[in-house]
Design a protein around this motif. Sequence first.
Motif, PDB file in Angstrom:
ATOM      1  N   LEU A   1       0.899  -1.156   0.025  1.00 37.00           N
ATOM      2  CA  LEU A   1       0.117  -0.047  -0.044  1.00 37.00           C
ATOM      3  C   LEU A   1       0.910   1.275   0.086  1.00 37.00           C
ATOM      4  N   LYS A   2       0.798   2.247  -0.982  1.00 33.15           N
ATOM      5  CA  LYS A   2       1.662   3.006  -1.062  1.00 33.15           C
ATOM      6  C   LYS A   2       0.930   4.095  -0.668  1.00 33.15           C
ATOM      7  N   ILE A   3       1.705   4.772   0.366  1.00 31.72           N
ATOM      8  CA  ILE A   3       1.123   6.191   1.336  1.00 31.72           C
ATOM      9  C   ILE A   3       1.741   7.285   0.515  1.00 31.72           C
TER      10      ILE A   3
ATOM     11  N   GLU B   1       5.787   3.215   2.017  1.00 31.08           N
ATOM     12  CA  GLU B   1       4.949   2.097   1.553  1.00 31.08           C
ATOM     13  C   GLU B   1       4.776   1.123   2.921  1.00 31.08           C
TER      14      GLU B   1
ATOM     15  N   ASP C   1       2.337  -6.088   2.922  1.00 31.39           N
ATOM     16  CA  ASP C   1       0.915  -6.781   3.028  1.00 31.39           C
ATOM     17  C   ASP C   1       0.999  -7.374   4.380  1.00 31.39           C
TER      18      ASP C   1
ATOM     19  N   ILE D   1      -0.678  -5.251   7.282  1.00 32.49           N
ATOM     20  CA  ILE D   1      -2.234  -5.244   7.222  1.00 32.49           C
ATOM     21  C   ILE D   1      -2.795  -6.541   7.118  1.00 32.49           C
TER      22      ILE D   1
ATOM     23  N   ASP E   1     -10.930  -2.754  -0.932  1.00 38.39           N
ATOM     24  CA  ASP E   1     -10.207  -1.657  -1.450  1.00 38.39           C
ATOM     25  C   ASP E   1     -10.400  -0.474  -0.615  1.00 38.39           C
TER      26      ASP E   1
ATOM     27  N   LEU F   1      -8.922  -0.464   2.620  1.00 35.63           N
ATOM     28  CA  LEU F   1      -7.271   0.254   2.292  1.00 35.63           C
ATOM     29  C   LEU F   1      -7.125   1.643   2.029  1.00 35.63           C
ATOM     30  N   GLN F   2      -8.197   2.152   1.113  1.00 33.39           N
ATOM     31  CA  GLN F   2      -8.264   3.716   0.911  1.00 33.39           C
ATOM     32  C   GLN F   2      -8.299   4.355   2.176  1.00 33.39           C
TER      33      GLN F   2
ATOM     34  N   LYS G   1      -5.153   4.436   3.965  1.00 32.44           N
ATOM     35  CA  LYS G   1      -4.412   5.607   3.529  1.00 32.44           C
ATOM     36  C   LYS G   1      -4.634   7.029   3.743  1.00 32.44           C
TER      37      LYS G   1
END
Length: 137
Positions: A2-4, A9, A12, A15, A85, A88-89, A92
């Motif tokens: 997951l690119k912040i 980053e 996996d 999380i 998704d 995760l969003q 972020k």
Amino acid sequence: MLKISNTVELADWEIQITQTRAQGAGGQNVNKVASAVHLRFDILHSTLPPFYKERLMALSDQRISKDGIVVIKAQSFRTLELNRDDALQRLKELIQSAVKQQKARRATRPTRASQRRRVDRKTQKGKTKALRGKVQL
């Protein structure tokens, strides 16, 4: 991954996502079963830079517990992939909001023209108020 940001980053393994099935409450949609996702992220044991960790722990967010665990629940979509998704969003966005620096605002003095306009408006108000209820000849 997951690119912040460009430099940060999350791997996996950091999380944890568990899939649950949530039954709808009463009403007409009793038979709808949503595919919910619970995302769990440990701030203190993550590979985030120390500055990020401090800022996240200082946030007053109900999703962050005292021991540094973030729990995000996503169940607005029907499919597990979309809920995953979405979670995760939201993670972020939470991290980015904690790290975002507030721009320092410089106190500006009002210009001479704006001060004059303000004084003119005030005196106009005063004149009309004073003339209220008086008979004009």
